[in-house]
Each structure stands twice: as structure tokens, then as C-alpha cells.
Design a protein around this motif. Structure first.
Motif, PDB file in Angstrom:
ATOM      1  N   SER A 125       0.845  -1.174   0.000  1.00  0.00           N
ATOM      2  CA  SER A 125       0.000   0.000   0.000  1.00  0.00           C
ATOM      3  C   SER A 125       0.885   1.230   0.000  1.00  0.00           C
ATOM      4  O   SER A 125       1.904   1.270   0.669  1.00  0.00           O
ATOM      5  CB  SER A 125      -0.898   0.023   1.223  1.00  0.00           C
ATOM      6  OG  SER A 125      -1.760  -1.075   1.195  1.00  0.00           O
ATOM      7  N   ASP A 158      -3.103   1.979  -2.296  1.00  0.00           N
ATOM      8  CA  ASP A 158      -3.401   0.831  -3.162  1.00  0.00           C
ATOM      9  C   ASP A 158      -3.660   1.199  -4.614  1.00  0.00           C
ATOM     10  O   ASP A 158      -4.017   0.335  -5.410  1.00  0.00           O
ATOM     11  CB  ASP A 158      -4.602   0.024  -2.627  1.00  0.00           C
ATOM     12  CG  ASP A 158      -4.248  -0.791  -1.402  1.00  0.00           C
ATOM     13  OD1 ASP A 158      -3.083  -1.182  -1.259  1.00  0.00           O
ATOM     14  OD2 ASP A 158      -5.149  -1.042  -0.597  1.00  0.00           O
ATOM     15  N   HIS A 195      -9.658  -5.678   0.386  1.00  0.00           N
ATOM     16  CA  HIS A 195      -9.063  -4.722   1.321  1.00  0.00           C
ATOM     17  C   HIS A 195     -10.033  -3.616   1.728  1.00  0.00           C
ATOM     18  O   HIS A 195      -9.733  -2.827   2.619  1.00  0.00           O
ATOM     19  CB  HIS A 195      -7.811  -4.090   0.710  1.00  0.00           C
ATOM     20  CG  HIS A 195      -6.765  -5.081   0.333  1.00  0.00           C
ATOM     21  ND1 HIS A 195      -5.859  -5.580   1.235  1.00  0.00           N
ATOM     22  CD2 HIS A 195      -6.504  -5.686  -0.851  1.00  0.00           C
ATOM     23  CE1 HIS A 195      -5.073  -6.446   0.626  1.00  0.00           C
ATOM     24  NE2 HIS A 195      -5.445  -6.533  -0.633  1.00  0.00           N
ATOM     25  N   TYR A 196     -11.190  -3.547   1.059  1.00  0.00           N
ATOM     26  CA  TYR A 196     -12.115  -2.425   1.275  1.00  0.00           C
ATOM     27  C   TYR A 196     -13.546  -2.878   1.557  1.00  0.00           C
ATOM     28  O   TYR A 196     -14.486  -2.144   1.306  1.00  0.00           O
ATOM     29  CB  TYR A 196     -12.092  -1.486   0.064  1.00  0.00           C
ATOM     30  CG  TYR A 196     -10.749  -0.840  -0.101  1.00  0.00           C
ATOM     31  CD1 TYR A 196     -10.440   0.339   0.564  1.00  0.00           C
ATOM     32  CD2 TYR A 196      -9.763  -1.444  -0.881  1.00  0.00           C
ATOM     33  CE1 TYR A 196      -9.188   0.916   0.446  1.00  0.00           C
ATOM     34  CE2 TYR A 196      -8.511  -0.867  -0.999  1.00  0.00           C
ATOM     35  CZ  TYR A 196      -8.229   0.306  -0.331  1.00  0.00           C
ATOM     36  OH  TYR A 196      -6.989   0.874  -0.446  1.00  0.00           O
ATOM     37  N   THR A 236     -15.878   1.926  -3.251  1.00  0.00           N
ATOM     38  CA  THR A 236     -14.470   1.682  -3.555  1.00  0.00           C
ATOM     39  C   THR A 236     -14.167   2.094  -4.988  1.00  0.00           C
ATOM     40  O   THR A 236     -13.173   2.780  -5.252  1.00  0.00           O
ATOM     41  CB  THR A 236     -14.120   0.194  -3.330  1.00  0.00           C
ATOM     42  OG1 THR A 236     -14.506  -0.171  -1.998  1.00  0.00           O
ATOM     43  CG2 THR A 236     -12.645  -0.054  -3.516  1.00  0.00           C
TER      44      THR A 236
END
Length: 153
Positions: A2, A38, A111-112, A121
Motif C-alpha cells: 500500500s 493501493d 481490502h475495502y 471503492t
């Protein structure tokens, strides 16, 4: 990986090959700090010509020549030449965000919040893509190089 990325456009004659000098570019508290967490996942592997040596898609976020800092434990600063910045600008101008998203969504969404968070996102990544596109377009029009700082976590 990230990344929270900070970008600066610099006229090529003003560039110095000194990490101390390059770090000072980011000292101005009034600068707009751009955070692209990201975002590199959107451009990983994205290239209109897979045989191209200098893949501009890989340079959008994390690409560039490293300038190592005195403290080698800290990540290097990255420098794109004006020519590389123009190629990145051209890549972003031609890139279709939805195609890039489709390529990266499976790596990004977990990741979201997964598929249920996809609209938010997608929106955040699309907005960051537009910011990067505008930054590189302006930078290329001015003939500037780009200095990047990926701050340590």
C-alpha cells in the motif's frame, strides 16, 4: 504494498540528484498532499503494448529512478524524467478506467469490504485516477519531471 504517495512536479533544470534537496520539495505545509493508497494495483500489469520496455502504466504510482536517502532504511524518493512523465500522461489519457478496474478489482476489493463496498471503492479509485490523470496532464504540458515520495508506514 500500500502506498500513500506524495507527488511534486519539478522543472527539469531545477532537479538535483540529492535526496536532501528532493525531500525539501515536500517541506511546504501548504502543498496538496495526494494519498493514493493501493492505487498502484489499478495500474499493475496495465499496458496498451505488452511488449513495450518502458511500461508507462507501471510508472503512474510507484515508478521512477530511485534516489536513495541517507537513512537506507527509509524508502527512496522516485524521479520520473519529463519524457517519462509525458508517456505516463499519454497512458492515462488513453486508459479506460473501467477496464483497469476490471483487471484489478479482485485484488482490491478484499481490502475495502468486498463486493458490497464496490460502488464506494470504485468511486474512490476512479476519483484518484482522475486526479492522477489531471496531475500528469498538467505536468506534461509544462514539460516538468515528477518527484515521488512514498512515506514510510
Amino acid at each position: 504494498m500500500s502506498a500513500y504517495l506524495r507527488l511534486r512536479a519539478v522543472p527539469p533544470p531545477a532537479l538535483r540528484n540529492s535526496s536532501t534537496w528532493l525531500e525539501r520539495l515536500f517541506d511546504d505545509a501548504s502543498e496538496t498532499v495526494r494519498h493514493y493508497r493501493d492505487q498502484e494495483r489499478i495500474y499493475a500489469g496495465a499496458c496498451p503494448n505488452p511488449l513495450a520496455r518502458d511500461r508507462p502504466g507501471t510508472h503512474v504510482v510507484l515508478g521512477g529512478r530511485p534516489v536513495f536517502r541517507a537513512d537506507r532504511r527509509k524508502p527512496p524518493l522516485l524521479v520520473l524524467t519529463a519524457a517519462q512523465a509525458r508517456r505516463v500522461s499519454g497512458f492515462l489519457a488513453a486508459a479506460d478506467f473501467d477496464t483497469l478496474w476490471d483487471f484489478a478489482r479482485d485484488a482490491v476489493l478484499p481490502h475495502y469490504g468486498g463486493a458490497t463496498a464496490e460502488p464506494e471503492t470504485w468511486g474512490a479509485f476512479a476519483a484518484a485516477h482522475q486526479e492522477l490523470k489531471a496531475f500528469y496532464t498538467h505536468t506534461a504540458e509544462c514539460g516538468d519531471a515528477v518527484v515521488k515520495w512514498v512515506p514510510e508506514d
